[in-house]
Design a protein around this motif. Structure first.
Motif, PDB file in Angstrom:
ATOM      1  N   PRO A 134     -79.557  78.467  58.952  1.00 57.13           N
ATOM      2  CA  PRO A 134     -79.523  79.766  59.228  1.00 57.13           C
ATOM      3  C   PRO A 134     -80.272  80.382  58.272  1.00 57.13           C
ATOM      4  CG  PRO A 134     -77.380  78.883  59.385  1.00 57.13           C
ATOM      5  CD  PRO A 134     -78.125  77.648  58.665  1.00 57.13           C
ATOM      6  N   LEU A 135     -81.032  81.353  58.689  1.00 57.65           N
ATOM      7  CA  LEU A 135     -81.736  82.513  57.618  1.00 57.65           C
ATOM      8  C   LEU A 135     -81.322  83.875  57.676  1.00 57.65           C
ATOM      9  CD1 LEU A 135     -85.353  80.984  58.219  1.00 57.65           C
ATOM     10  CD2 LEU A 135     -83.775  80.467  56.470  1.00 57.65           C
ATOM     11  N   PRO A 136     -81.680  84.779  56.853  1.00 57.48           N
ATOM     12  CA  PRO A 136     -81.002  86.144  56.830  1.00 57.48           C
ATOM     13  C   PRO A 136     -81.694  86.783  58.018  1.00 57.48           C
ATOM     14  CG  PRO A 136     -81.791  85.487  54.605  1.00 57.48           C
ATOM     15  CD  PRO A 136     -82.133  84.277  55.399  1.00 57.48           C
ATOM     16  N   ARG A 137     -81.031  87.591  58.664  1.00 56.27           N
ATOM     17  CA  ARG A 137     -81.451  88.464  59.726  1.00 56.27           C
ATOM     18  C   ARG A 137     -82.779  89.303  59.218  1.00 56.27           C
ATOM     19  NH1 ARG A 137     -76.828  91.154  63.321  1.00 56.27           N
ATOM     20  NH2 ARG A 137     -78.670  91.588  64.560  1.00 56.27           N
ATOM     21  N   GLY A 138     -83.632  89.726  60.201  1.00 57.59           N
ATOM     22  CA  GLY A 138     -84.805  90.725  59.663  1.00 57.59           C
ATOM     23  C   GLY A 138     -85.789  90.308  59.210  1.00 57.59           C
ATOM     24  N   LEU A 139     -86.065  88.910  58.953  1.00 59.18           N
ATOM     25  CA  LEU A 139     -87.259  88.424  58.285  1.00 59.18           C
ATOM     26  C   LEU A 139     -88.552  88.655  59.076  1.00 59.18           C
ATOM     27  CD1 LEU A 139     -86.007  85.234  56.706  1.00 59.18           C
ATOM     28  CD2 LEU A 139     -86.193  87.285  55.591  1.00 59.18           C
ATOM     29  N   ARG A 140     -89.680  88.896  58.444  1.00 61.69           N
ATOM     30  CA  ARG A 140     -90.911  88.948  59.272  1.00 61.69           C
ATOM     31  C   ARG A 140     -91.778  87.973  59.240  1.00 61.69           C
ATOM     32  NH1 ARG A 140     -93.030  93.777  55.456  1.00 61.69           N
ATOM     33  NH2 ARG A 140     -91.853  92.090  54.013  1.00 61.69           N
ATOM     34  N   GLU A 141     -92.647  87.731  59.753  1.00 63.20           N
ATOM     35  CA  GLU A 141     -93.677  86.588  59.831  1.00 63.20           C
ATOM     36  C   GLU A 141     -94.273  86.696  58.668  1.00 63.20           C
ATOM     37  OE1 GLU A 141     -97.297  84.677  62.437  1.00 63.20           O
ATOM     38  OE2 GLU A 141     -96.674  86.631  62.917  1.00 63.20           O
ATOM     39  N   SER A 142     -94.309  85.494  57.911  1.00 63.58           N
ATOM     40  CA  SER A 142     -94.997  85.290  56.748  1.00 63.58           C
ATOM     41  C   SER A 142     -94.179  85.742  55.477  1.00 63.58           C
ATOM     42  CB  SER A 142     -96.442  85.838  56.555  1.00 63.58           C
ATOM     43  OG  SER A 142     -97.011  85.181  57.828  1.00 63.58           O
ATOM     44  N   ASP A 143     -92.829  86.188  55.472  1.00 57.51           N
ATOM     45  CA  ASP A 143     -91.879  86.713  54.481  1.00 57.51           C
ATOM     46  C   ASP A 143     -91.660  85.448  53.826  1.00 57.51           C
ATOM     47  OD1 ASP A 143     -91.473  89.115  54.240  1.00 57.51           O
ATOM     48  OD2 ASP A 143     -89.960  89.146  55.710  1.00 57.51           O
ATOM     49  N   ALA A 144     -91.464  85.472  52.373  1.00 58.45           N
ATOM     50  CA  ALA A 144     -90.881  84.370  51.642  1.00 58.45           C
ATOM     51  C   ALA A 144     -89.507  84.372  51.895  1.00 58.45           C
ATOM     52  CB  ALA A 144     -91.195  84.725  50.164  1.00 58.45           C
ATOM     53  N   LEU A 145     -88.985  83.034  51.986  1.00 56.05           N
ATOM     54  CA  LEU A 145     -87.657  82.618  52.270  1.00 56.05           C
ATOM     55  C   LEU A 145     -86.787  82.863  50.886  1.00 56.05           C
ATOM     56  CD1 LEU A 145     -88.337  79.295  54.290  1.00 56.05           C
ATOM     57  CD2 LEU A 145     -87.646  81.712  55.137  1.00 56.05           C
ATOM     58  N   PRO A 146     -85.690  83.060  50.986  1.00 55.05           N
ATOM     59  CA  PRO A 146     -84.782  83.173  49.915  1.00 55.05           C
ATOM     60  C   PRO A 146     -84.983  82.092  49.028  1.00 55.05           C
ATOM     61  CG  PRO A 146     -83.583  83.758  51.909  1.00 55.05           C
ATOM     62  CD  PRO A 146     -84.622  83.138  52.427  1.00 55.05           C
ATOM     63  N   GLU A 147     -85.110  80.560  49.344  1.00 55.94           N
ATOM     64  CA  GLU A 147     -85.347  79.760  48.704  1.00 55.94           C
ATOM     65  C   GLU A 147     -86.136  78.574  49.739  1.00 55.94           C
ATOM     66  OE1 GLU A 147     -81.701  78.077  47.145  1.00 55.94           O
ATOM     67  OE2 GLU A 147     -80.961  77.422  49.209  1.00 55.94           O
ATOM     68  N   PRO A 148     -86.971  77.792  49.156  1.00 55.11           N
ATOM     69  CA  PRO A 148     -87.637  76.775  50.058  1.00 55.11           C
ATOM     70  C   PRO A 148     -86.391  75.924  50.706  1.00 55.11           C
ATOM     71  CG  PRO A 148     -88.613  76.815  47.965  1.00 55.11           C
ATOM     72  CD  PRO A 148     -87.429  77.543  47.885  1.00 55.11           C
ATOM     73  N   ILE A 149     -87.101  75.597  51.896  1.00 55.86           N
ATOM     74  CA  ILE A 149     -86.095  74.711  52.940  1.00 55.86           C
ATOM     75  C   ILE A 149     -86.935  73.548  53.323  1.00 55.86           C
ATOM     76  CG2 ILE A 149     -84.755  76.611  53.501  1.00 55.86           C
ATOM     77  CD1 ILE A 149     -86.252  76.729  56.139  1.00 55.86           C
ATOM     78  N   PHE A 150     -85.909  72.388  53.597  1.00 54.28           N
ATOM     79  CA  PHE A 150     -86.363  71.149  54.110  1.00 54.28           C
ATOM     80  C   PHE A 150     -86.270  71.421  55.507  1.00 54.28           C
ATOM     81  CE2 PHE A 150     -85.277  66.583  54.935  1.00 54.28           C
ATOM     82  CZ  PHE A 150     -86.452  66.124  54.966  1.00 54.28           C
ATOM     83  N   THR A 151     -87.513  71.239  56.113  1.00 62.47           N
ATOM     84  CA  THR A 151     -87.471  71.248  57.694  1.00 62.47           C
ATOM     85  C   THR A 151     -88.360  69.794  58.371  1.00 62.47           C
ATOM     86  OG1 THR A 151     -89.527  72.402  57.647  1.00 62.47           O
ATOM     87  CG2 THR A 151     -87.381  73.578  57.510  1.00 62.47           C
ATOM     88  N   PRO A 152     -87.451  68.702  58.330  1.00 61.41           N
ATOM     89  CA  PRO A 152     -88.125  67.649  58.814  1.00 61.41           C
ATOM     90  C   PRO A 152     -88.536  67.645  60.175  1.00 61.41           C
ATOM     91  CG  PRO A 152     -85.870  67.239  58.649  1.00 61.41           C
ATOM     92  CD  PRO A 152     -86.021  68.585  58.197  1.00 61.41           C
ATOM     93  N   ALA A 153     -89.691  66.579  60.659  1.00 60.46           N
ATOM     94  CA  ALA A 153     -90.183  66.427  61.965  1.00 60.46           C
ATOM     95  C   ALA A 153     -90.201  65.127  62.436  1.00 60.46           C
ATOM     96  CB  ALA A 153     -91.228  67.428  62.013  1.00 60.46           C
ATOM     97  N   THR A 154     -90.105  64.885  63.657  1.00 56.26           N
ATOM     98  CA  THR A 154     -90.471  63.330  64.188  1.00 56.26           C
ATOM     99  C   THR A 154     -91.790  63.438  64.035  1.00 56.26           C
ATOM    100  OG1 THR A 154     -90.572  64.144  66.360  1.00 56.26           O
ATOM    101  CG2 THR A 154     -88.406  63.264  65.539  1.00 56.26           C
ATOM    102  N   GLY A 159    -100.023  64.730  70.503  1.00 58.84           N
ATOM    103  CA  GLY A 159     -99.373  66.086  70.679  1.00 58.84           C
ATOM    104  C   GLY A 159     -98.596  66.464  69.083  1.00 58.84           C
ATOM    105  N   HIS A 160     -97.680  67.413  69.400  1.00 58.50           N
ATOM    106  CA  HIS A 160     -96.994  68.109  68.311  1.00 58.50           C
ATOM    107  C   HIS A 160     -95.827  67.450  67.740  1.00 58.50           C
ATOM    108  CE1 HIS A 160     -99.440  71.930  68.434  1.00 58.50           C
ATOM    109  NE2 HIS A 160     -99.082  71.979  69.632  1.00 58.50           N
ATOM    110  N   ASP A 161     -95.613  67.256  66.341  1.00 60.05           N
ATOM    111  CA  ASP A 161     -94.360  66.711  65.821  1.00 60.05           C
ATOM    112  C   ASP A 161     -93.445  67.700  66.510  1.00 60.05           C
ATOM    113  OD1 ASP A 161     -96.089  64.783  64.623  1.00 60.05           O
ATOM    114  OD2 ASP A 161     -96.060  65.778  62.820  1.00 60.05           O
ATOM    115  N   GLU A 162     -91.961  67.117  66.568  1.00 58.13           N
ATOM    116  CA  GLU A 162     -90.907  67.988  66.850  1.00 58.13           C
ATOM    117  C   GLU A 162     -89.991  68.237  65.657  1.00 58.13           C
ATOM    118  OE1 GLU A 162     -86.843  67.502  69.636  1.00 58.13           O
ATOM    119  OE2 GLU A 162     -88.368  65.775  69.655  1.00 58.13           O
ATOM    120  N   ASN A 163     -89.795  69.533  65.522  1.00 54.30           N
ATOM    121  CA  ASN A 163     -88.781  69.882  64.298  1.00 54.30           C
ATOM    122  C   ASN A 163     -87.480  69.374  64.707  1.00 54.30           C
ATOM    123  OD1 ASN A 163     -91.010  71.280  62.926  1.00 54.30           O
ATOM    124  ND2 ASN A 163     -90.257  73.259  63.690  1.00 54.30           N
TER     125      ASN A 163
END
Length: 299
Positions: A134-154, A159-163
């Motif tokens: 979960p991330l804070p509400r109201g973030l805009r595209e390209s906003d910095a996140l409160p802290e970096p997050i780990f978002t793995p993908a297959t 085609g595209h990898d899947e988050n």
């Protein structure tokens, strides 16, 4: 450095072609089965298709930048590099190739995000979260996140990898190993991002690949493998033009994607060729990223 004719495909006598990916040709050495030769060509893909036009010197940038980061990160994690000596091999391989230690690779792309962009932005708009975080509400595209997050993908063969969520990563490789890879991913990302920002580049996100080898007679050692922190595996944004609230200018192949969108390609084969000026300007962007990050000109 003078622009060269793009290298679109390699064939190395005496070595067995193991795979030809979107960018890399990988060879097995029949004499030394514990090592592989990885060659970064000048091929470029967009919207999951390899384009007919190569980007001059792109493979040189990818390999030389990877070598820079492997050395920079050695105090955090060992890597798969054995040698860059191409003695006895075709001259076109020089500067774009690495002999590497064969590893048992994890079937997960390890992605670190410090900013909200790409598939993360799309997912956030739909769910308010990225990969179950979960991330804070109201973030805009390209906003910095409160802290970096780990978002793995297959890893997708095409085609595209899947988050995927961290929980699914634990199911795939075990909780202990998933936790270790998450911690390594974020540690590496932080060190690289802290290095790059004062030099004028925001590393918005990046993906890593890890494997396991026997090192110094010790089995089960995790190593960093494949390409590392390149414009193909990362979003590099210029600090001086950063303005959240929309897409950002970048040092990667976004310039190519923008061109393809402008001609209204339907994203079905055959993929169109690129005009010479688009290929040249894309090549310049890759070289600019290398120069800014390393302080050196591409040789």
């Amino acid at each position: 450095m003078n622009v060269t004719t793009p290298v679109l495909e390699t064939n190395v006598a005496g070595l067995k072609l193991r795979a030809r990916g979107k960018v890399r040709d990988i060879y097995e050495d029949p004499v030394h089965p514990d090592r592989l030769l990885i060659v970064a060509t000048d091929r470029i893909s967009a919207f999951d298709y390899i384009l007919a036009t190569g980007i001059p010197d792109k493979g040189l940038v990818l390999t030389q930048m990877t070598l820079f980061w492997l050395e920079f990160l050695r105090d955090i994690i060992p890597n798969h590099l054995l040698s860059t000596d191409m003695t006895g091999l075709p001259a076109e391989l020089e500067g774009r190739s690495m002999w590497v230690k064969r590893a048992d690779m994890f079937g997960v792309e390890c992605v670190a995000r410090g900013y909200l962009s790409g598939s993360g932005w799309k997912e956030y708009q739909q769910t308010g979260a990225v990969c179950g975080i979960p991330l804070p509400r109201g973030l805009r595209e390209s906003d910095a996140l409160p802290e970096p997050i780990f978002t793995p993908a297959t890893k997708a063969q095409s085609g595209h990898d899947e988050n995927i969520s961290f929980e699914r990563t634990c199911e795939a490789i075990g909780q202990s190993m998933a936790t270790r890879l998450r911690d390594l991913t974020l540690q590496i990302y932080k060190k690289a991002a802290d290095y790059a920002r004062p030099r004028g580049i925001i590393i918005a996100d990046t993906k890593f690949e890890f494997g396991v080898v026997t090192l110094n007679e010790k089995p089960g050692v995790i190593i960093l493998a494949d390409e590392v922190l390149t414009p193909d595996s990362s979003r590099f944004w210029p600090v001086d033009t950063y303005a959240p609230g929309g897409p950002q200018p970048s040092y990667d192949k976004q310039y190519v994607r923008d061109y393809l969108e402008s001609i209204h390609w339907n994203k079905q084969p055959p993929a169109p060729a690129l005009p010479e000026d688009v290929a040249r300007r894309t090549s310049d962007k890759y070289k600019d990223a290398y120069r800014v990050l390393t302080g050196q000109e591409l040789r």
